[in-house]
Write an enzyme that holds these catalytic residues in place. Structure first.
Site, short mmCIF file in Angstrom:
data_model
loop_
_atom_site.label_atom_id
_atom_site.label_comp_id
_atom_site.label_asym_id
_atom_site.label_seq_id
_atom_site.Cartn_x
_atom_site.Cartn_y
_atom_site.Cartn_z
N LYS A 182 -11.57 76.93 35.93
CA LYS A 182 -10.42 77.06 35.04
C LYS A 182 -9.51 78.13 35.64
CE LYS A 182 -11.59 74.34 31.50
NZ LYS A 182 -10.72 73.25 30.98
N ASP A 234 -8.50 73.49 36.97
CA ASP A 234 -7.91 73.00 35.72
C ASP A 234 -7.09 74.12 35.10
OD1 ASP A 234 -7.23 71.80 33.35
OD2 ASP A 234 -9.29 71.56 32.61
N GLU A 236 -5.90 69.82 37.92
CA GLU A 236 -5.85 69.18 36.60
C GLU A 236 -4.83 69.86 35.69
OE1 GLU A 236 -9.77 69.00 34.97
OE2 GLU A 236 -9.10 68.24 33.03
N SER A 281 -17.87 72.77 34.66
CA SER A 281 -16.58 73.38 34.44
C SER A 281 -16.84 74.86 34.17
CB SER A 281 -15.92 72.71 33.22
OG SER A 281 -14.71 73.34 32.92
N LYS A 294 -15.72 72.95 38.94
CA LYS A 294 -14.33 73.00 38.47
C LYS A 294 -14.07 74.41 37.96
CE LYS A 294 -12.29 71.24 34.25
NZ LYS A 294 -12.04 70.02 33.46
N LYS A 302 -11.07 61.35 28.36
CA LYS A 302 -11.89 61.95 27.31
C LYS A 302 -11.74 61.05 26.08
CE LYS A 302 -11.26 66.84 28.50
NZ LYS A 302 -10.43 68.02 28.22
N ASP A 355 -4.81 65.31 32.09
CA ASP A 355 -5.79 65.36 30.99
C ASP A 355 -4.99 65.34 29.68
OD1 ASP A 355 -7.54 66.20 28.98
OD2 ASP A 355 -8.38 67.89 30.06
N GLY A 359 -14.84 66.62 29.49
CA GLY A 359 -15.75 67.08 28.45
C GLY A 359 -15.08 68.04 27.50
MG LIG Z 1 -8.89 69.61 31.37
#
Ligand SMILES: [Mg+2]
Length: 371
Positions: A165, A190, A215, A137, A163, A264, A240, A292
């Site tokens: 952000k 995400d 996400e 991430s 991934k 998670k 999420d 995570g």
């Molecule tokens: Mg997330």
């Protein structure tokens, strides 16, 4: 039988991150968390509370978790002998929410239970894979070149999935450039709830980038608007923040608010609830993956055991320890194999050796709660 829990210790840990991690809601330079040590039957089990210092991912904080554990969860735990962590999780249900606090203590009980049973966590949970594909991430950076350096480093290290952000001002153009440079890599984004339904064009503009998923684009407590957005997109939405339980998951799937679920354990109150969500998703043919919270080795090893279950078909945010920490509190650290996988622990209990001297080194505060 899990048996009687005689005492529980809490430790506040603060470890420097090797690289600051920025999301749409915060920037972290250190990893702060609570380590839970449960003592019973002459054994000890460890768990990790993944709450952050500030209530920016969810409503919990390190201070609220400490309070919940010391004043409610631990006293309720010490009063009786337990059959297994499932019985314990059920007994904690009357205490509303506070999922991260519960998950940290439940993790310590699972470690103990695994030792008592003489089975690894993956065995207890029905995990069949000995290695799992993992991704990284990558946070928001100050500039494109800085992000591209991070991507290059991750790809060179062997990660199979990236991934990114995203947030308004750091989205379509950034993702498009990474996709242009890495046409083959598995790529997902995400947003950590940084958008609203007014931003549908942002997500439409990413439809041709072959993303695995988008996400949590919308509000942290929303399912309805996500259903509206999913209806307008070909790319799968993954939830999420919105999913706290099997019931939340059932409702999201029923409303077609997403096609993928990020599990998670900290967010949903522990591994028992994670297993229930996994089972539900499997019965609906919905892929899941393990998210995570920049866990230390304690939470990381336990998440790896979870990710060995059959329904975890997408790479998890389960990077090697070195991606976050100069030295992890477990020895050896979690490492990445050349095929982009991480080996699932086979040892009973935590699945690895905790380095107590490092735990003490990073410990800022300790409290023992005994009967
Ligand atoms: Mg997330």
């Amino acid at each position: 039988m899990l048996g009687l829990i005689e005492a529980v210790e809490l430790r506040l840990i603060s470890m420097p991150l090797v690289h600051p991690f920025e999301t749409s809601f915060m920037r972290e330079t250190d990893k702060d968390c609570i380590l839970v040590r449960a003592l019973g039957s002459g054994l000890e089990g460890w768990g990790e509370v993944v709450a952050m210092p500030e209530p920016l991912y969810n409503e919990e904080t390190i201070a609220t978790c400490w309070h919940m554990l010391v004043d409610f969860l631990i006293p309720k735990t010490l009063r009786r002998a337990w059959k297994d962590p499932g019985e314990w999780a059920q007994a904690m249900r009357p205490l509303r929410r506070n999922y991260m606090a519960k998950a940290g203590l439940e993790g310590a009980l699972w470690d103990l239970y695994s030792q008592v049973q003489g089975k690894s966590l993956a065995q207890l949970w029905g995990g069949r894979r000995s290695r799992v594909p993992v991704g990284v991430s990558l946070g928001i950076e100050a500039s494109m070149p800085e992000l591209l350096a991070q991507v290059e480093q991750a790809v060179e290290a062997g990660y199979r999935r990236i991934k990114l952000k995203i947030k308004p001002t750091w989205d379509v153009a950034v993702v498009r450039e990474v996709r242009r440079l890495y046409p083959q890599i598995q790529l997902q984004v995400d947003a950590n709830s940084a958008y609203t339904l007014d931003d549908v064009e942002v997500f439409r503009a990413m439809e041709d980038l072959d993303l695995l998923l988008i996400e949590q684009p919308l509000a942290h407590d929303d399912i309805i608007d996500h259903a509206t957005l999913q209806g307008q997109l070909a790319t799968a939405i993954c939830l999420d923040e919105s999913i706290h339980s099997r019931d939340d998951c059932r409702k999201a799937l029923q409303l077609q608010a997403c096609r993928i679920i990020n599990i998670k354990p900290g967010r949903v109150g522990g591994f028992c609830e994670s297993l229930r969500i996994h089972e539900l998703c499997q019965s609906h043919g919905v892929p899941v993956w393990c998210g995570g919270m920049l866990e230390t080795g304690v939470g990381r090893l336990q998440n790896l055991a979870l990710a060995s279950l059959d329904g975890f078909t997408l790479p998890g945010d389960l990077s090697a320890s070195a991606r976050y920490f100069r030295e992890d509190i477990i020895d050896p650290p979690v490492t990445l194999e050349s095929d982009g996988c991480v080996v699932v622990p086979t040892h009973v209990g935590l699945g690895g050796r905790l380095d107590l001297s490092r735990v003490e080194h990073y410990c800022q505060k300790m409290e023992l709660i005994a009967k």
